[in-house]
Design a protein around this motif. Structure first.
Motif, PDB file in Angstrom:
ATOM      1  N   THR A 132      -7.098   4.444   6.175  1.00 37.84           N
ATOM      2  CA  THR A 132      -6.835   3.020   6.005  1.00 37.84           C
ATOM      3  C   THR A 132      -7.962   2.188   6.629  1.00 37.84           C
ATOM      4  O   THR A 132      -8.256   1.087   6.190  1.00 37.84           O
ATOM      5  CB  THR A 132      -5.464   2.662   6.624  1.00 37.84           C
ATOM      6  N   LYS A 145     -11.241  -1.371  -2.633  1.00 40.30           N
ATOM      7  CA  LYS A 145     -10.859  -2.498  -1.773  1.00 40.30           C
ATOM      8  C   LYS A 145     -11.576  -2.299  -0.439  1.00 40.30           C
ATOM      9  O   LYS A 145     -11.064  -1.603   0.438  1.00 40.30           O
ATOM     10  CB  LYS A 145      -9.346  -2.529  -1.615  1.00 40.30           C
ATOM     11  N   SER A 242      -0.703  -7.349   9.925  1.00 40.53           N
ATOM     12  CA  SER A 242      -0.781  -8.133   8.670  1.00 40.53           C
ATOM     13  C   SER A 242       0.517  -8.818   8.270  1.00 40.53           C
ATOM     14  O   SER A 242       0.792  -8.981   7.082  1.00 40.53           O
ATOM     15  CB  SER A 242      -1.305  -7.269   7.509  1.00 40.53           C
ATOM     16  N   GLN A 247      -1.542 -12.853  10.424  1.00 41.89           N
ATOM     17  CA  GLN A 247      -2.653 -13.183   9.519  1.00 41.89           C
ATOM     18  C   GLN A 247      -3.315 -14.531   9.832  1.00 41.89           C
ATOM     19  O   GLN A 247      -4.549 -14.632   9.811  1.00 41.89           O
ATOM     20  CB  GLN A 247      -2.196 -13.115   8.062  1.00 41.89           C
ATOM     21  N   LEU A 262      -6.978  -6.408   5.930  1.00 38.62           N
ATOM     22  CA  LEU A 262      -5.515  -6.459   6.059  1.00 38.62           C
ATOM     23  C   LEU A 262      -4.915  -5.171   5.517  1.00 38.62           C
ATOM     24  O   LEU A 262      -5.495  -4.533   4.640  1.00 38.62           O
ATOM     25  CB  LEU A 262      -4.950  -7.639   5.256  1.00 38.62           C
ATOM     26  N   VAL A 263      -3.720  -4.822   6.027  1.00 42.61           N
ATOM     27  CA  VAL A 263      -3.029  -3.634   5.503  1.00 42.61           C
ATOM     28  C   VAL A 263      -1.861  -4.006   4.593  1.00 42.61           C
ATOM     29  O   VAL A 263      -1.254  -3.149   3.965  1.00 42.61           O
ATOM     30  CB  VAL A 263      -2.542  -2.714   6.651  1.00 42.61           C
ATOM     31  N   LEU A 264      -1.543  -5.299   4.526  1.00 40.32           N
ATOM     32  CA  LEU A 264      -0.489  -5.799   3.627  1.00 40.32           C
ATOM     33  C   LEU A 264      -1.069  -6.965   2.819  1.00 40.32           C
ATOM     34  O   LEU A 264      -2.093  -7.531   3.199  1.00 40.32           O
ATOM     35  CB  LEU A 264       0.730  -6.268   4.432  1.00 40.32           C
ATOM     36  N   PRO A 265      -0.402  -7.365   1.736  1.00 38.11           N
ATOM     37  CA  PRO A 265      -0.946  -8.455   0.916  1.00 38.11           C
ATOM     38  C   PRO A 265      -1.213  -9.720   1.740  1.00 38.11           C
ATOM     39  O   PRO A 265      -0.495 -10.019   2.690  1.00 38.11           O
ATOM     40  CB  PRO A 265       0.149  -8.689  -0.124  1.00 38.11           C
ATOM     41  N   GLU A 266      -2.239 -10.432   1.339  1.00 40.86           N
ATOM     42  CA  GLU A 266      -2.660 -11.621   2.077  1.00 40.86           C
ATOM     43  C   GLU A 266      -1.601 -12.726   2.052  1.00 40.86           C
ATOM     44  O   GLU A 266      -1.008 -13.000   1.016  1.00 40.86           O
ATOM     45  CB  GLU A 266      -3.955 -12.171   1.466  1.00 40.86           C
ATOM     46  N   THR A 283      -7.430  -6.560   1.283  1.00 44.08           N
ATOM     47  CA  THR A 283      -6.262  -5.734   1.604  1.00 44.08           C
ATOM     48  C   THR A 283      -6.585  -4.300   1.214  1.00 44.08           C
ATOM     49  O   THR A 283      -6.875  -4.016   0.048  1.00 44.08           O
ATOM     50  CB  THR A 283      -5.011  -6.220   0.844  1.00 44.08           C
TER      51      THR A 283
END
Length: 353
Positions: A132, A145, A242, A247, A262-266, A283
């Motif tokens: 990740t 990504k 995230s 954020q 980020l590890v999750l959606p913005e 992400t």
């Protein structure tokens, strides 16, 4: 020879209930190895797949993507592994590549031997967390990504970022721990992390220069970062949490022209974004099995044994769950309730009753 059937942790349908059942043991292709899994780690994505019906469409489904164990069989073209080797690898969200079972298949080019100074339980904490960070940071594939920084193994990769500060949110999470270590390997300095302070000593031992109490107000954390960097611009932020409350902090700390992973959606509020910020937000998708991540995965796995042997990379701290695969069900429930901190839950599939 491997047996013909194995125990697997199975999700029968979308948002169904996990149960331990039988599956056939697969046969490796010419470039693959079959691994007898002695340790598999739990990740947040595993409970989300079950709770939210997230991501997976084909059932029955076997979960798990973090595996370590013993090579049981090697494909006809594999030359760098033999039966009996202890290895670590990242699985994939489908059979026969998943790791919540007793055997899995993986391409030999994305497998590393586990050195003697690391247990297989510890090794199992590495694949997803490390991927990740690595795929988001160092991948140069245009379809990936990634922020495409020069990797530590590439020319200039350990000097290019020297003296530049890095900020890691969620330093004691599995991903956060690997983000700290890779920031250090890349030469970033200081490496500042937020965490619960009870993990501060450990995080400093793996490369954090400073640990800030994650429970402080965002404005206080931001001011503390500015103080610790001597006002130097922070051009690299990794938000390993995230969530909607981390954020905005990540975005505020990041200097114009900087890069945020980020590890999750913005979910950075639109009002925070100013004209001319030029802040890159990516992400990540941390799996070396995907075509766009494969090349950087091969580069990583060819170096992983040496990194572990020399202590350049330290695995997560481990809590071993009882009852083999059956113990994963309770473990995932604990993760869902946010009852795990600073350690990685690991199950031993061979101990399944």
């Amino acid at each position: 020879m491997a047996p013909t059937t194995q125990k697997s942790l199975i999700l029968p349908e979308k948002q169904g209930q996990w149960f331990v059942g039988e599956q056939p043991v697969p046969t490796p292709g010419p470039k693959d190895i079959l691994v007898k899994i002695t340790a598999t780690a739990l990740n947040p994505v595993d409970w989300k797949i079950q709770a939210y019906g997230y991501f997976i469409e084909n059932f029955p489904f076997v979960g798990g993507t973090d595996g370590a164990g013993i090579v049981e069989e090697v494909g006809s073209e594999v030359t760098n592994f033999s039966k009996g080797d202890t290895v670590v690898f990242q699985g994939w969200f489908e059979n026969p590549k998943a790791t919540f079972q007793q055997y899995a298949i993986v391409a030999a080019e994305i497998v590393a031997k586990v050195p003697k100074n690391i247990t297989t339980d510890q090794a199992a904490t590495i694949p997803l967390g490390l991927a990740t960070v690595v795929t988001g940071l160092y991948n140069h594939n245009p379809k990936a990504k990634t922020i495409s920084f020069t990797a530590p193994w590439e020319e200039g990769g350990t000097t290019k970022f020297a003296g530049k500060p890095a900020f890691i949110i969620g330093g004691s999470s599995s991903v956060g721990q690997y983000a700290i270590q890779l920031a250090k390997l890349s030469g970033f300095s200081p490496v500042i992390a937020t965490s619960s302070l009870r993990h501060a000593e450990f995080l400093k031992s793996i490369g954090a220069s400073h640990v800030i109490d994650r429970t402080l107000p965002a404005a206080t954390i931001q001011a503390e970062v500015a103080k610790l960097t001597g006002g130097k611009p922070v051009e690299f932020v990794y938000d390993a949490i995230s969530l909607p409350d981390t954020q905005p902090l990540a975005y505020d700390v990041l200097a114009p022209g900087g890069h945020l992973l980020l590890v999750l959606p913005e979910s950075v509020p639109a009002e925070k974004k100013k004209e001319g910020d030029n802040k890159t937000i990516v992400t990540v998708f941390g799996n070396v099995q995907t075509p766009e991540n494969r090349e950087v995965g091969v580069a990583l796995y060819s170096r992983l044994t040496e990194w572990l042997e020399t202590g350049k990379l330290v695995p997560n701290r481990v809590e071993v769950l009882p009852n083999g695969l059956a113990g994963i069900i309770d473990g995932l429930e604990r993760m869902k309730k946010d009852q795990v901190s600073g350690t990685k839950l690991v199950a031993r599939p061979q101990e399944t009753a």
